[in-house]
Design a protein around this motif. Structure first.
Motif, PDB file in Angstrom:
ATOM      1  N   THR A 100     -14.200  -5.225   4.957  1.00  0.00           N
ATOM      2  CA  THR A 100     -15.048  -5.007   5.863  1.00  0.00           C
ATOM      3  C   THR A 100     -14.796  -5.840   6.996  1.00  0.00           C
ATOM      4  N   GLN A 101     -13.833  -6.641   6.821  1.00  0.00           N
ATOM      5  CA  GLN A 101     -13.484  -7.340   8.194  1.00  0.00           C
ATOM      6  C   GLN A 101     -12.472  -6.652   8.939  1.00  0.00           C
ATOM      7  N   LEU A 102     -11.476  -5.740   8.547  1.00  0.00           N
ATOM      8  CA  LEU A 102     -10.274  -5.195   9.088  1.00  0.00           C
ATOM      9  C   LEU A 102      -9.935  -3.792   8.546  1.00  0.00           C
ATOM     10  N   SER A 103      -9.508  -3.127   9.491  1.00  0.00           N
ATOM     11  CA  SER A 103      -9.117  -1.887   8.932  1.00  0.00           C
ATOM     12  C   SER A 103      -7.905  -1.361   9.733  1.00  0.00           C
ATOM     13  N   VAL A 104      -6.659  -0.793   8.964  1.00  0.00           N
ATOM     14  CA  VAL A 104      -5.341  -0.246   9.392  1.00  0.00           C
ATOM     15  C   VAL A 104      -5.417   1.009   9.261  1.00  0.00           C
ATOM     16  N   ALA A 105      -5.154   1.857  10.173  1.00  0.00           N
ATOM     17  CA  ALA A 105      -4.849   3.168   9.699  1.00  0.00           C
ATOM     18  C   ALA A 105      -3.717   4.008  10.399  1.00  0.00           C
ATOM     19  N   HIS A 106      -3.018   4.760   9.840  1.00  0.00           N
ATOM     20  CA  HIS A 106      -1.857   5.696  10.404  1.00  0.00           C
ATOM     21  C   HIS A 106      -2.760   6.928  10.845  1.00  0.00           C
ATOM     22  N   MET A 107      -2.477   7.158  12.122  1.00  0.00           N
ATOM     23  CA  MET A 107      -3.192   8.442  12.350  1.00  0.00           C
ATOM     24  C   MET A 107      -2.075   9.611  13.400  1.00  0.00           C
ATOM     25  N   ILE A 108      -2.473  10.753  13.182  1.00  0.00           N
ATOM     26  CA  ILE A 108      -1.796  11.898  13.877  1.00  0.00           C
ATOM     27  C   ILE A 108      -2.992  12.492  14.392  1.00  0.00           C
TER      28      ILE A 108
ATOM     29  N   GLN B 212       0.770  -1.111  -0.044  1.00  0.00           N
ATOM     30  CA  GLN B 212      -0.011  -0.132   0.116  1.00  0.00           C
ATOM     31  C   GLN B 212       0.889   1.358   0.088  1.00  0.00           C
ATOM     32  N   LYS B 213       0.990   1.924  -1.126  1.00  0.00           N
ATOM     33  CA  LYS B 213       1.718   3.351  -1.105  1.00  0.00           C
ATOM     34  C   LYS B 213       0.602   4.303  -1.336  1.00  0.00           C
ATOM     35  N   SER B 214      -0.485   4.208  -1.394  1.00  0.00           N
ATOM     36  CA  SER B 214      -1.313   5.358  -1.672  1.00  0.00           C
ATOM     37  C   SER B 214      -2.664   5.014  -0.791  1.00  0.00           C
ATOM     38  N   PRO B 215      -2.466   5.233   0.608  1.00  0.00           N
ATOM     39  CA  PRO B 215      -3.686   5.083   1.611  1.00  0.00           C
ATOM     40  C   PRO B 215      -4.709   6.088   1.288  1.00  0.00           C
ATOM     41  N   PHE B 216      -5.931   5.722   1.591  1.00  0.00           N
ATOM     42  CA  PHE B 216      -6.813   6.619   1.445  1.00  0.00           C
ATOM     43  C   PHE B 216      -6.991   7.678   2.768  1.00  0.00           C
ATOM     44  N   VAL B 217      -7.016   9.055   2.418  1.00  0.00           N
ATOM     45  CA  VAL B 217      -6.823  10.156   3.321  1.00  0.00           C
ATOM     46  C   VAL B 217      -8.325  10.401   3.562  1.00  0.00           C
ATOM     47  N   VAL B 218      -8.613  10.055   4.804  1.00  0.00           N
ATOM     48  CA  VAL B 218     -10.209  10.448   5.321  1.00  0.00           C
ATOM     49  C   VAL B 218     -10.374  11.774   5.806  1.00  0.00           C
TER      50      VAL B 218
ATOM     51  N   ALA C  51     -12.575   1.831   2.910  1.00  0.00           N
ATOM     52  CA  ALA C  51     -12.446   3.133   1.775  1.00  0.00           C
ATOM     53  C   ALA C  51     -11.279   2.672   1.024  1.00  0.00           C
ATOM     54  N   THR C  52     -10.399   2.050   1.474  1.00  0.00           N
ATOM     55  CA  THR C  52      -9.104   1.767   0.701  1.00  0.00           C
ATOM     56  C   THR C  52      -9.403   0.608  -0.327  1.00  0.00           C
ATOM     57  N   ASP C  53     -10.036  -0.651   0.032  1.00  0.00           N
ATOM     58  CA  ASP C  53      -9.844  -1.738  -0.738  1.00  0.00           C
ATOM     59  C   ASP C  53     -11.171  -2.787  -0.380  1.00  0.00           C
ATOM     60  N   GLY C  54     -12.078  -1.815   0.202  1.00  0.00           N
ATOM     61  CA  GLY C  54     -13.505  -2.481   0.296  1.00  0.00           C
ATOM     62  C   GLY C  54     -13.571  -3.803   1.487  1.00  0.00           C
TER      63      GLY C  54
ATOM     64  N   ASP D 180     -11.410  18.296  12.337  1.00  0.00           N
ATOM     65  CA  ASP D 180     -10.727  18.532  13.462  1.00  0.00           C
ATOM     66  C   ASP D 180      -9.097  18.581  13.790  1.00  0.00           C
ATOM     67  N   GLY D 181      -8.585  18.425  12.561  1.00  0.00           N
ATOM     68  CA  GLY D 181      -7.003  18.527  12.259  1.00  0.00           C
ATOM     69  C   GLY D 181      -6.475  17.333  12.399  1.00  0.00           C
ATOM     70  N   LYS D 182      -6.931  16.327  12.746  1.00  0.00           N
ATOM     71  CA  LYS D 182      -6.505  14.973  12.643  1.00  0.00           C
ATOM     72  C   LYS D 182      -6.406  14.330  11.288  1.00  0.00           C
ATOM     73  N   ILE D 183      -5.053  13.824  11.311  1.00  0.00           N
ATOM     74  CA  ILE D 183      -5.044  13.176  10.072  1.00  0.00           C
ATOM     75  C   ILE D 183      -4.999  11.485   9.955  1.00  0.00           C
ATOM     76  N   ILE D 184      -5.777  10.977   9.370  1.00  0.00           N
ATOM     77  CA  ILE D 184      -6.109   9.757   9.026  1.00  0.00           C
ATOM     78  C   ILE D 184      -5.689   9.151   7.738  1.00  0.00           C
ATOM     79  N   LYS D 185      -4.844   8.271   7.703  1.00  0.00           N
ATOM     80  CA  LYS D 185      -4.596   7.591   6.514  1.00  0.00           C
ATOM     81  C   LYS D 185      -4.725   6.150   6.346  1.00  0.00           C
ATOM     82  N   GLU D 186      -5.939   5.703   5.890  1.00  0.00           N
ATOM     83  CA  GLU D 186      -6.536   4.347   6.000  1.00  0.00           C
ATOM     84  C   GLU D 186      -5.587   3.455   4.722  1.00  0.00           C
ATOM     85  N   HIS D 187      -4.896   2.586   5.490  1.00  0.00           N
ATOM     86  CA  HIS D 187      -3.879   1.925   4.562  1.00  0.00           C
ATOM     87  C   HIS D 187      -4.675   0.407   3.884  1.00  0.00           C
ATOM     88  N   PHE D 188      -5.664  -0.030   4.812  1.00  0.00           N
ATOM     89  CA  PHE D 188      -6.415  -1.242   4.337  1.00  0.00           C
ATOM     90  C   PHE D 188      -7.792  -0.945   5.211  1.00  0.00           C
ATOM     91  N   GLY D 189      -8.856  -1.186   4.549  1.00  0.00           N
ATOM     92  CA  GLY D 189     -10.258  -1.294   4.977  1.00  0.00           C
ATOM     93  C   GLY D 189     -11.265  -0.740   4.127  1.00  0.00           C
TER      94      GLY D 189
END
Length: 122
Positions: free
Chosen positions: A35-43, A9-15, A30-33, A19-28
Motif C-alpha cells: 500500500t506504500q508504493l506502486s510501479v506500473a508499466h503503461m501504454i 516480477q515476471k507476472s505483473p497484474f494487468v489492470v 493488486a500485485t503484492d499488497g 479505454d484501450g490503455k494497458i496497465i501492468k502493475e509490477h508492484f503495488g
C-alpha cells in the motif's frame, strides 16, 4: 529455503480497462499488497484521455516513448521520451495522449495507486 532479499516480477497484474490503455502493475496493491508504493508499466494509445482527477497520492511519470499531455491547473505540460514529472497529491490533473503514436511510460505512485484514491470527475 529462506526468503530472498529481492523479488523479480515476471507476472505483473494487468489492470482491466475499458479505454484501450494497458496497465501492468509490477508492484503495488493488486500485485503484492504493497500500500506504500506502486510501479506500473503503461501504454496510452493514440487519442486516449481520462477525466480530470485529484489523486490522494504523489505520482511520478517517466516517458519511455511517445508523448503524454498533462493539464494541471492553468498549465498544459507535454512530455516526450526521456522526460519525467512529479505531480503532488491533491493536485487536479487530466492525463491524455492526443497524439498519433502510443505513449509508453512508467508510473510510480506514493502511496500505492488505488481507485479509491484517484477521485476521478464524472
Amino acid at each position: 529455503m529462506a526468503n530472498k532479499p529481492y523479488k523479480v516480477q515476471k507476472s505483473p497484474f494487468v489492470v482491466p480497462t475499458t479505454d484501450g490503455k494497458i496497465i501492468k502493475e509490477h508492484f503495488g496493491r493488486a500485485t503484492d499488497g504493497n500500500t506504500q508504493l506502486s510501479v506500473a508499466h503503461m501504454i496510452a494509445p493514440a487519442g486516449w484521455s481520462e477525466p480530470f482527477q485529484t489523486p490522494e497520492f504523489d505520482e511520478y511519470t517517466f516517458i519511455i516513448s511517445g508523448k503524454k499531455q498533462f493539464i494541471i491547473g492553468e498549465d498544459t505540460v507535454i512530455l516526450s521520451a526521456g522526460e519525467s514529472i512529479k505531480i503532488e497529491k491533491n493536485t487536479r490533473v487530466q492525463y491524455s495522449n492526443p497524439y498519433t503514436e502510443p505513449c509508453i511510460y512508467i508510473a510510480i505512485c506514493l502511496p500505492a495507486f488505488s481507485m479509491d484514491l484517484v477521485n476521478r470527475e464524472p
